[in-house]
Design an enzyme around this catalytic site. Structure first.
Site, PDB file in Angstrom:
ATOM      1  N   GLU A  97       0.813  -1.225   0.000  1.00  0.00           N
ATOM      2  CA  GLU A  97       0.000   0.000   0.000  1.00  0.00           C
ATOM      3  C   GLU A  97       0.848   1.277   0.000  1.00  0.00           C
ATOM      4  OE1 GLU A  97      -3.296   0.449  -0.287  1.00  0.00           O
ATOM      5  OE2 GLU A  97      -3.320  -1.701  -0.703  1.00  0.00           O
ATOM      6  N   HIS A 130       3.723   1.779  -1.578  1.00  0.00           N
ATOM      7  CA  HIS A 130       4.082   2.076  -2.972  1.00  0.00           C
ATOM      8  C   HIS A 130       2.862   2.614  -3.724  1.00  0.00           C
ATOM      9  CE1 HIS A 130       7.122  -1.255  -2.175  1.00  0.00           C
ATOM     10  NE2 HIS A 130       7.892  -0.288  -2.625  1.00  0.00           N
ATOM     11  N   GLY A 160       9.085   7.792  -0.903  1.00  0.00           N
ATOM     12  CA  GLY A 160       8.365   7.742   0.369  1.00  0.00           C
ATOM     13  C   GLY A 160       9.163   8.365   1.508  1.00  0.00           C
ATOM     14  N   LYS A 177       9.274   7.233   4.478  1.00  0.00           N
ATOM     15  CA  LYS A 177       9.860   6.255   5.394  1.00  0.00           C
ATOM     16  C   LYS A 177      11.385   6.226   5.216  1.00  0.00           C
ATOM     17  CE  LYS A 177       9.621   1.760   4.840  1.00  0.00           C
ATOM     18  NZ  LYS A 177      11.044   1.320   4.922  1.00  0.00           N
ATOM     19  N   ASP A 178      11.801   6.345   3.951  1.00  0.00           N
ATOM     20  CA  ASP A 178      13.240   6.409   3.659  1.00  0.00           C
ATOM     21  C   ASP A 178      13.636   7.880   3.624  1.00  0.00           C
ATOM     22  OD1 ASP A 178      13.831   3.481   3.001  1.00  0.00           O
ATOM     23  OD2 ASP A 178      12.103   3.903   1.742  1.00  0.00           O
TER      24      ASP A 178
HETATM   25  O1  PAF Z   1      13.402   2.852  -2.079  1.00  0.00           O
HETATM   26  C1  PAF Z   1      13.657   1.980  -2.926  1.00  0.00           C
HETATM   27  O2  PAF Z   1      12.873   1.063  -3.195  1.00  0.00           O
HETATM   28  C2  PAF Z   1      14.972   2.048  -3.677  1.00  0.00           C
HETATM   29  O3  PAF Z   1      15.990   2.515  -2.870  1.00  0.00           O
HETATM   30  C3  PAF Z   1      14.880   2.863  -4.993  1.00  0.00           C
HETATM   31  C4  PAF Z   1      14.556   4.315  -4.723  1.00  0.00           C
HETATM   32  C5  PAF Z   1      13.834   2.254  -5.899  1.00  0.00           C
HETATM   33  C6  PAF Z   1      16.234   2.838  -5.722  1.00  0.00           C
HETATM   34  O4  PAF Z   1      16.600   1.544  -6.061  1.00  0.00           O
END
Ligand code: PAF
Length: 260
Positions: free
Chosen positions: A14, A16, A126, A128-129
């Site tokens: 969800e 993504h 996102g 979260k990261d």
């Molecule tokens: O956050 C992620 O899934 C990955 O780090 C990304 C941004 C797709 C880069 O590979």
């Protein structure tokens, strides 16, 4: 025609899909990339076991109304002779950067390649990261890539656990305990609301809650400036409380902005 890009490594959830819906609201055509990027995994990390739910991912993206799914091979992204690495300095030295050597170089390099291929007007990442988001923003601005970076909110399970593809690795016992991360972060927000400004006291309370879970091992728990990712010693302006916690072999990250 505005093109939106949502870079992913697949195993879509969800979280993504919320980035996809943000992109669909901002762009006329939306591309989602699915690429498990080897250069952002260190030795001993989970590259080989990264969850692969490709068929389900395609169905979810079709249903969401995505216009294009780009799922390149490793050779397409890194053809023979590929020699470039994008290094964003400073921002990458703390938090995850301290424990995952080379990780952010891999992330910024692959994103630069994806931006070059898809030529998006906007790209969505996102919160979260949070460190990744800051790194990509810096890179896009510094290199004049002409792409606006948009941020999607953290999407959580009903018990507060931030959605992550890596949640699939958790055993039922680990999964049951993993909600302590959100409980800890919520405690920090509550303390700040009540007037607490002493960083050590805030971090101590959060750690205490997380460590109530016998399976939790905190890797880092730090309050940083959300733009520079440098540690803050006084809570005078909004700061990012970021945490990485292992449950068994599974490393989960989460964060909250604390607003004094
Ligand atoms: O956050 C992620 O899934 C990955 O780090 C990304 C941004 C797709 C880069 O590979």
């Amino acid at each position: 025609m505005r093109i939106g890009l949502v870079p992913t490594m697949g195993a879509l959830h969800e979280g993504h899909l919320s980035l996809v819906s943000l992109a669909l609201g901002e762009a006329d055509r939306v591309v989602v990339s699915i690429f498990v990027n080897p250069s952002q995994f260190g030795p001993g990390e989970d590259l080989a076991s990264y969850p692969d739910t490709f068929d389900e991912d395609l169905m979810k993206l079709k249903e969401a109304g995505v216009h294009c799914v780009f799922f390149p091979s490793v050779d397409e992204i890194y053809p023979n002779g590929f020699s470039t690495s994008v290094n964003v300095s400073g921002l990458t030295e703390t938090l995850c950067g301290k424990y995952r050597q080379g990780h952010f170089n891999g992330v910024s390099t692959v994103c630069a390649v994806l931006f070059g291929i898809a030529q998006p007007d906007i790209a969505v990442f996102g919160r979260k990261d949070a460190q990744q988001l800051a790194v990509i923003r810096r890179m896009a601005a510094d290199l004049g890539l002409g792409v606006e970076i948009h941020a999607g909110e953290i999407i959580r399970e009903s018990d507060g656990l931030a959605m992550s593809s890596r949640n699939l690795y958790l055993s039922p016992g680990e999964r049951a305990q993993a909600s302590v991360i959100f409980r800890g972060l919520s405690k920090a927000a509550e303390l700040v609301l009540k007037g607490e400004r002493v960083v050590e006291r805030i971090c101590y309370s959060v750690r205490e809650i997380i460590e109530e879970a016998p399976l939790a091992a905190v890797q880092y728990l730090e309050l940083v400036d959300p733009n520079t990712m440098k540690p803050v010693t006084k809570l005078t302006t909004p700061a990012l409380l970021a945490v990485a916690v292992y449950f068994g072999h599974t490393r989960l990250i989460d964060n909250v902005i604390l607003k004094p």
